[in-house]
Design an enzyme around this catalytic site. Sequence first.
Site, PDB file in Angstrom:
ATOM      1  N   ARG A   1     -18.170  -3.234   9.398  1.00 61.29           N
ATOM      2  CA  ARG A   1     -16.796  -3.041   9.845  1.00 61.29           C
ATOM      3  C   ARG A   1     -16.648  -1.686  10.524  1.00 61.29           C
ATOM      4  NH1 ARG A   1     -12.669  -4.621   5.000  1.00 61.29           N
ATOM      5  NH2 ARG A   1     -11.722  -2.715   5.782  1.00 61.29           N
TER       6      ARG A   1
ATOM      7  N   ARG B   1       0.818  -1.211   0.000  1.00 57.98           N
ATOM      8  CA  ARG B   1       0.000   0.000   0.000  1.00 57.98           C
ATOM      9  C   ARG B   1       0.850   1.258   0.000  1.00 57.98           C
ATOM     10  NH1 ARG B   1      -4.858  -2.412   2.618  1.00 57.98           N
ATOM     11  NH2 ARG B   1      -6.563  -0.935   2.594  1.00 57.98           N
TER      12      ARG B   1
ATOM     13  N   ARG C   1     -21.761  -1.576   3.136  1.00 57.62           N
ATOM     14  CA  ARG C   1     -21.236  -2.954   3.172  1.00 57.62           C
ATOM     15  C   ARG C   1     -21.539  -3.624   4.515  1.00 57.62           C
ATOM     16  NH1 ARG C   1     -15.009  -4.075   1.771  1.00 57.62           N
ATOM     17  NH2 ARG C   1     -14.592  -2.700   3.538  1.00 57.62           N
TER      18      ARG C   1
HETATM   19  P1  AMP Z   1      -8.422  -3.543   4.041  1.00 58.74           P
HETATM   20  O1  AMP Z   1      -9.183  -4.682   4.607  1.00 58.74           O
HETATM   21  O2  AMP Z   1      -7.434  -3.974   3.005  1.00 58.74           O
HETATM   22  O3  AMP Z   1      -9.314  -2.431   3.569  1.00 58.74           O
HETATM   23  O4  AMP Z   1      -7.533  -2.943   5.248  1.00 58.74           O
HETATM   24  C1  AMP Z   1      -8.150  -2.393   6.395  1.00 58.74           C
HETATM   25  C2  AMP Z   1      -7.142  -1.542   7.143  1.00 58.74           C
HETATM   26  O5  AMP Z   1      -6.033  -2.355   7.563  1.00 58.74           O
HETATM   27  C3  AMP Z   1      -6.505  -0.399   6.360  1.00 58.74           C
HETATM   28  O6  AMP Z   1      -7.334   0.755   6.325  1.00 58.74           O
HETATM   29  C4  AMP Z   1      -5.220  -0.180   7.144  1.00 58.74           C
HETATM   30  O7  AMP Z   1      -5.458   0.504   8.356  1.00 58.74           O
HETATM   31  C5  AMP Z   1      -4.814  -1.617   7.508  1.00 58.74           C
HETATM   32  N1  AMP Z   1      -3.961  -2.211   6.461  1.00 58.74           N
HETATM   33  C6  AMP Z   1      -4.249  -3.309   5.705  1.00 58.74           C
HETATM   34  N2  AMP Z   1      -3.248  -3.561   4.840  1.00 58.74           N
HETATM   35  C7  AMP Z   1      -2.316  -2.595   5.041  1.00 58.74           C
HETATM   36  C8  AMP Z   1      -1.067  -2.279   4.437  1.00 58.74           C
HETATM   37  N3  AMP Z   1      -0.570  -3.009   3.422  1.00 58.74           N
HETATM   38  N4  AMP Z   1      -0.386  -1.212   4.923  1.00 58.74           N
HETATM   39  C9  AMP Z   1      -0.843  -0.468   5.938  1.00 58.74           C
HETATM   40  N5  AMP Z   1      -2.028  -0.687   6.529  1.00 58.74           N
HETATM   41  C10 AMP Z   1      -2.770  -1.741   6.095  1.00 58.74           C
END
Ligand code: AMP
Length: 214
Positions: free
Chosen positions: A160, A88, A127
């Site tokens: 969520r 990310r 969602r």
């Molecule tokens: P997601 O389920 O991919 O939308 O991730 C939910 C949250 O987890 C994000 O908003 C970040 O706070 C954290 N997160 C997940 N993957 C990453 C990553 N690669 N780098 C930093 N934070 C992450």
Amino acid sequence: MNLILLGPPGAGKGTQAAKIIGKYEIPHISTGDIFRENIKEGTPLGKKAQEYMNRGELVPDSLVIEIATDRLTKDDCKEGFLLDGFPRTVEQAEALDKFLAEDGKKVDHVLNIDVEADILMKRLTGRRVCKGCGATFHITNIPPKVEGVCDVCGEELYQRDDDTEETVANRIEVYNSQTKPLIDYYEKSGNISHLDGSVDPDELLAEIVKILGD
Ligand code: AMP
């Protein structure tokens, strides 16, 4: 087949990931899912990650890189993997390339799914996710047969913590400032495809299969 799914929150990465792993039989690695499991189990990692996640901020690179690369050392990743939500940041992408290169591997393809910001907001705030199997629904676009109950396993659906309007707005901003630069990063290696995430999910999968082949 070492794949990355890139795109803003709400682009449909999770939905496509489920379809792609069904077709290509590679593991789906979502750093967000790993953090949520840790939060559920109350681990120290979960406690650390939760603060950032609830604010819609990124978890620090050093922590995410360790979690992701550790997961990639597992046996099921030998023939390939599908990364969803990692990398990310450019720092994470560089760390991933370095980690793979140590083993003579590389990222084979990046699938960049894009959707306009107003659609993202509606998708994410509506969602609902199943507590049991993780299946996702939407209050108007993909409503469950019985409100609040999963069609797949009958467990309760929940929203969520980071799918509230304020946090979603921050997540989109964080995506634009910190994650979008990755498009240029992968453009330089010439292995990125751009996809329209506003179309029907099966139509989008068909596009992806055209790119990756059977
Ligand atoms: P997601 O389920 O991919 O939308 O991730 C939910 C949250 O987890 C994000 O908003 C970040 O706070 C954290 N997160 C997940 N993957 C990453 C990553 N690669 N780098 C930093 N934070 C992450």
